[in-house]
Design a protein around this motif. Structure first.
Motif, PDB file in Angstrom:
ATOM      1  N   ILE A 172     -32.082  44.332  29.777  1.00 21.65           N
ATOM      2  CA  ILE A 172     -31.259  43.717  30.818  1.00 21.65           C
ATOM      3  C   ILE A 172     -30.044  43.041  30.175  1.00 21.65           C
ATOM      4  N   HIS A 173     -28.877  43.342  30.683  1.00 18.96           N
ATOM      5  CA  HIS A 173     -27.643  42.783  30.117  1.00 18.96           C
ATOM      6  C   HIS A 173     -27.320  41.472  30.839  1.00 18.96           C
ATOM      7  N   TYR A 174     -27.935  40.402  30.365  1.00 14.55           N
ATOM      8  CA  TYR A 174     -27.804  39.127  31.051  1.00 14.55           C
ATOM      9  C   TYR A 174     -26.401  38.523  30.992  1.00 14.55           C
ATOM     10  N   PRO A 175     -25.635  38.656  29.923  1.00 16.03           N
ATOM     11  CA  PRO A 175     -24.278  38.093  29.974  1.00 16.03           C
ATOM     12  C   PRO A 175     -23.463  38.611  31.158  1.00 16.03           C
ATOM     13  N   TYR A 176     -23.600  39.887  31.459  1.00 21.82           N
ATOM     14  CA  TYR A 176     -22.897  40.449  32.616  1.00 21.82           C
ATOM     15  C   TYR A 176     -23.421  39.841  33.914  1.00 21.82           C
ATOM     16  N   LEU A 177     -24.728  39.722  34.041  1.00 24.30           N
ATOM     17  CA  LEU A 177     -25.313  39.188  35.279  1.00 24.30           C
ATOM     18  C   LEU A 177     -24.972  37.712  35.465  1.00 24.30           C
ATOM     19  N   PHE A 178     -24.932  36.946  34.385  1.00 26.50           N
ATOM     20  CA  PHE A 178     -24.535  35.540  34.506  1.00 26.50           C
ATOM     21  C   PHE A 178     -23.087  35.427  34.989  1.00 26.50           C
ATOM     22  N   ARG A 179     -22.215  36.254  34.435  1.00 22.87           N
ATOM     23  CA  ARG A 179     -20.815  36.228  34.893  1.00 22.87           C
ATOM     24  C   ARG A 179     -20.722  36.604  36.363  1.00 22.87           C
ATOM     25  N   LEU A 180     -21.523  37.599  36.758  1.00 21.08           N
ATOM     26  CA  LEU A 180     -21.522  38.029  38.153  1.00 21.08           C
ATOM     27  C   LEU A 180     -21.995  36.908  39.067  1.00 21.08           C
ATOM     28  N   LEU A 181     -23.040  36.216  38.690  1.00 25.43           N
ATOM     29  CA  LEU A 181     -23.539  35.121  39.523  1.00 25.43           C
ATOM     30  C   LEU A 181     -22.487  34.026  39.672  1.00 25.43           C
ATOM     31  N   GLU A 182     -21.754  33.752  38.622  1.00 24.14           N
ATOM     32  CA  GLU A 182     -20.668  32.771  38.735  1.00 24.14           C
ATOM     33  C   GLU A 182     -19.583  33.265  39.684  1.00 24.14           C
ATOM     34  N   GLU A 183     -19.240  34.553  39.583  1.00 28.67           N
ATOM     35  CA  GLU A 183     -18.224  35.124  40.468  1.00 28.67           C
ATOM     36  C   GLU A 183     -18.681  35.092  41.929  1.00 28.67           C
ATOM     37  N   LEU A 184     -19.981  35.266  42.138  1.00 27.72           N
ATOM     38  CA  LEU A 184     -20.526  35.260  43.493  1.00 27.72           C
ATOM     39  C   LEU A 184     -20.684  33.848  44.049  1.00 27.72           C
ATOM     40  N   GLY A 185     -20.451  32.858  43.210  1.00 30.63           N
ATOM     41  CA  GLY A 185     -20.556  31.474  43.660  1.00 30.63           C
ATOM     42  C   GLY A 185     -21.985  30.976  43.781  1.00 30.63           C
ATOM     43  N   TYR A 186     -22.915  31.580  43.052  1.00 34.63           N
ATOM     44  CA  TYR A 186     -24.309  31.122  43.119  1.00 34.63           C
ATOM     45  C   TYR A 186     -24.404  29.709  42.549  1.00 34.63           C
ATOM     46  N   ASP A 187     -24.879  28.771  43.357  1.00 30.93           N
ATOM     47  CA  ASP A 187     -24.966  27.380  42.921  1.00 30.93           C
ATOM     48  C   ASP A 187     -26.403  26.873  42.862  1.00 30.93           C
ATOM     49  N   GLY A 188     -27.374  27.789  42.952  1.00 30.01           N
ATOM     50  CA  GLY A 188     -28.770  27.405  42.825  1.00 30.01           C
ATOM     51  C   GLY A 188     -29.188  27.350  41.368  1.00 30.01           C
ATOM     52  N   TRP A 189     -30.490  27.154  41.172  1.00 30.83           N
ATOM     53  CA  TRP A 189     -31.045  27.084  39.820  1.00 30.83           C
ATOM     54  C   TRP A 189     -31.507  28.460  39.356  1.00 30.83           C
ATOM     55  N   ILE A 190     -31.573  28.621  38.044  1.00 30.24           N
ATOM     56  CA  ILE A 190     -32.109  29.826  37.404  1.00 30.24           C
ATOM     57  C   ILE A 190     -33.276  29.384  36.535  1.00 30.24           C
ATOM     58  N   GLY A 191     -34.469  29.798  36.906  1.00 30.91           N
ATOM     59  CA  GLY A 191     -35.666  29.408  36.176  1.00 30.91           C
ATOM     60  C   GLY A 191     -35.926  30.327  34.995  1.00 30.91           C
ATOM     61  N   CYS A 192     -36.164  29.730  33.839  1.00 36.85           N
ATOM     62  CA  CYS A 192     -36.441  30.496  32.618  1.00 36.85           C
ATOM     63  C   CYS A 192     -37.950  30.723  32.530  1.00 36.85           C
ATOM     64  N   GLY A 217     -41.649  43.365  28.006  1.00 32.92           N
ATOM     65  CA  GLY A 217     -42.288  42.281  27.293  1.00 32.92           C
ATOM     66  C   GLY A 217     -42.206  40.922  27.939  1.00 32.92           C
ATOM     67  N   ARG A 218     -41.297  40.732  28.893  1.00 34.00           N
ATOM     68  CA  ARG A 218     -41.097  39.440  29.560  1.00 34.00           C
ATOM     69  C   ARG A 218     -40.715  38.338  28.570  1.00 34.00           C
ATOM     70  N   HIS A 219     -39.912  38.741  27.571  1.00 33.02           N
ATOM     71  CA  HIS A 219     -39.461  37.767  26.578  1.00 33.02           C
ATOM     72  C   HIS A 219     -38.082  37.231  26.956  1.00 33.02           C
ATOM     73  N   GLU A 220     -37.460  36.482  26.060  1.00 34.73           N
ATOM     74  CA  GLU A 220     -36.196  35.823  26.328  1.00 34.73           C
ATOM     75  C   GLU A 220     -35.063  36.830  26.563  1.00 34.73           C
ATOM     76  N   PRO A 221     -34.046  36.433  27.342  1.00 33.65           N
ATOM     77  CA  PRO A 221     -32.874  37.281  27.521  1.00 33.65           C
ATOM     78  C   PRO A 221     -32.287  37.691  26.168  1.00 33.65           C
ATOM     79  N   GLY A 222     -31.872  38.943  26.106  1.00 31.78           N
ATOM     80  CA  GLY A 222     -31.349  39.479  24.861  1.00 31.78           C
ATOM     81  C   GLY A 222     -32.373  40.227  24.042  1.00 31.78           C
ATOM     82  N   SER A 223     -33.637  40.203  24.465  1.00 28.73           N
ATOM     83  CA  SER A 223     -34.693  40.879  23.708  1.00 28.73           C
ATOM     84  C   SER A 223     -34.984  42.273  24.244  1.00 28.73           C
ATOM     85  N   GLY A 224     -34.357  42.649  25.369  1.00 30.27           N
ATOM     86  CA  GLY A 224     -34.684  43.931  25.983  1.00 30.27           C
ATOM     87  C   GLY A 224     -33.483  44.597  26.615  1.00 30.27           C
TER      88      GLY A 224
END
Length: 257
Positions: A220-240, A211-218
Motif C-alpha cells: 500500500i502506497h501510504y504517502p499517496y493516500l495521506f496526501r489524498l486525504l489531506e486534499e479531500l479535507g479529511y479532519d478525522g483521526w487515523i488509527g494505527c 502481514g498487517r505491519h507498519e506502513p511502508g512494509s508492504g
C-alpha cells in the motif's frame, strides 16, 4: 494536518497495557484507541488519559465471549438483550473516557443462518443503538472486516454490504470505520474508495498488506493516500492498528512530519 492515534492493543505491547498511554504520549501521539477497555476500571483509564494529555478516540462494544472466538453480537438473532447490555456497558466507559466513537462488531455468521434474519437483526440493533447514542453525542461506527485472513466467517465482510447497511440504518450518527488494510484485501482501489465515500467515513485505520505491519512494509502506497486525504479535507483521526515488525518506536519512521 492529519491526526494519528496509537492503537494500544497493537502498539507498545512491549509494555503492560496501562503503561502504553505514557509510551504513546512520549512518542508524539495525542490520541489513542484500543479494542476493549473492560478489563480495567474506567477511572484508571481516565486517569491515564488525563495524566498524559491524550484523547480517547475509539473502542469497541463488548463482543461476546472473545476468548471462545466470538467477534461481536450485532447481527446475532436471539441475543438482542445481550447486545443492549453491551451497549450500556460501552456507554459507561465512553462517558468516563470522554470517547466520542464506539464500534459495534457485527459477529460471525452462524451455521445455517438465514441471511435476511442476520441483516434485519443487525439493522434493528444498530438503529436502536444510534437513537440511544445520538443525545450523548456519540457516533456509532460499522467496519467491514476481511473474512479471508483475519476473521473467517465475519458477517460484515465487504464494503458494499457495509454501505447497504448504512443506507438501511439511516441514522446520521452511524458512519463507516474504514480500515485500509482490510479494504485492500477485500477490494483494493483504495484511492477511489476514499474519494467516493469520504463523506460517510467516521474513522480510518491503517496497516500495510501483507502481514498487517507498519506502513511502508508492504504494497500500500501510504504517502499517496495521506496526501489524498489531506486534499479531500479529511479532519478525522487515523488509527494505527498495525503489528510492528519489531520494536514499536522503530516502526514509526513512516509518519509524516
Amino acid at each position: 494536518m492529519l491526526k494519528f492515534a496509537a492503537n494500544l492493543s497493537f502498539l507498545f505491547t512491549e509494555h503492560p497495557f496501562v503503561q502504553r498511554f505514557e509510551q504513546a504520549a512520549s512518542a508524539g501521539f495525542r490520541g489513542v484507541e484500543f479494542l476493549f477497555p473492560y478489563d480495567f476500571a474506567a477511572t484508571e483509564l481516565a486517569h491515564r488519559l488525563q495524566q498524559n494529555a491524550l484523547q480517547q478516540i475509539l473502542f469497541n462494544l463488548p463482543a461476546g465471549d472473545w476468548a471462545a472466538g466470538e467477534r461481536g453480537l450485532a447481527c446475532l438473532p436471539g441475543r438482542e438483550d445481550e447486545f443492549g447490555a453491551s451497549l450500556a456497558q460501552a456507554v459507561h466507559y465512553a462517558q468516563a473516557l470522554n470517547c466520542p466513537r464506539l464500534h459495534a462488531l457485527a459477529g460471525l455468521r452462524p451455521a445455517q443462518a438465514c441471511e435476511d434474519s442476520l441483516a434485519n437483526t443487525y439493522i434493528n440493533n444498530l438503529r436502536q443503538a444510534a437513537a440511544y447514542l445520538a443525545p450523548l453525542g456519540i457516533t456509532l461506527l460499522i467496519e467491514p472486516i476481511n473474512s479471508r485472513i483475519d476473521m473467517p466467517g465475519y458477517w460484515l465482510d465487504s464494503l458494499p454490504k457495509a454501505l447497504h447497511m448504512l443506507e438501511a440504518i439511516d441514522a446520521p450518527n452511524v458512519k463507516l470505520q474504514l480500515d485500509l488494510y482490510h479494504l485492500q484485501i477485500m477490494h483494493g482501489d483504495l484511492a477511489r474508495t476514499l474519494e467516493t465515500h469520504i463523506g460517510q467515513i467516521g474513522h480510518i485505520q491503517i496497516a500495510d498488506n501483507p502481514g498487517r505491519h507498519e506502513p511502508g512494509s508492504g504494497e500500500i502506497h501510504y504517502p499517496y493516500l495521506f496526501r489524498l486525504l489531506e486534499e479531500l479535507g479529511y479532519d478525522g483521526w487515523i488509527g494505527c492498528e498495525y503489528k510492528p515488525r519489531g520494536d514499536t518506536l522503530a516502526s514509526l519512521g513512516w509518519r509524516p512530519e
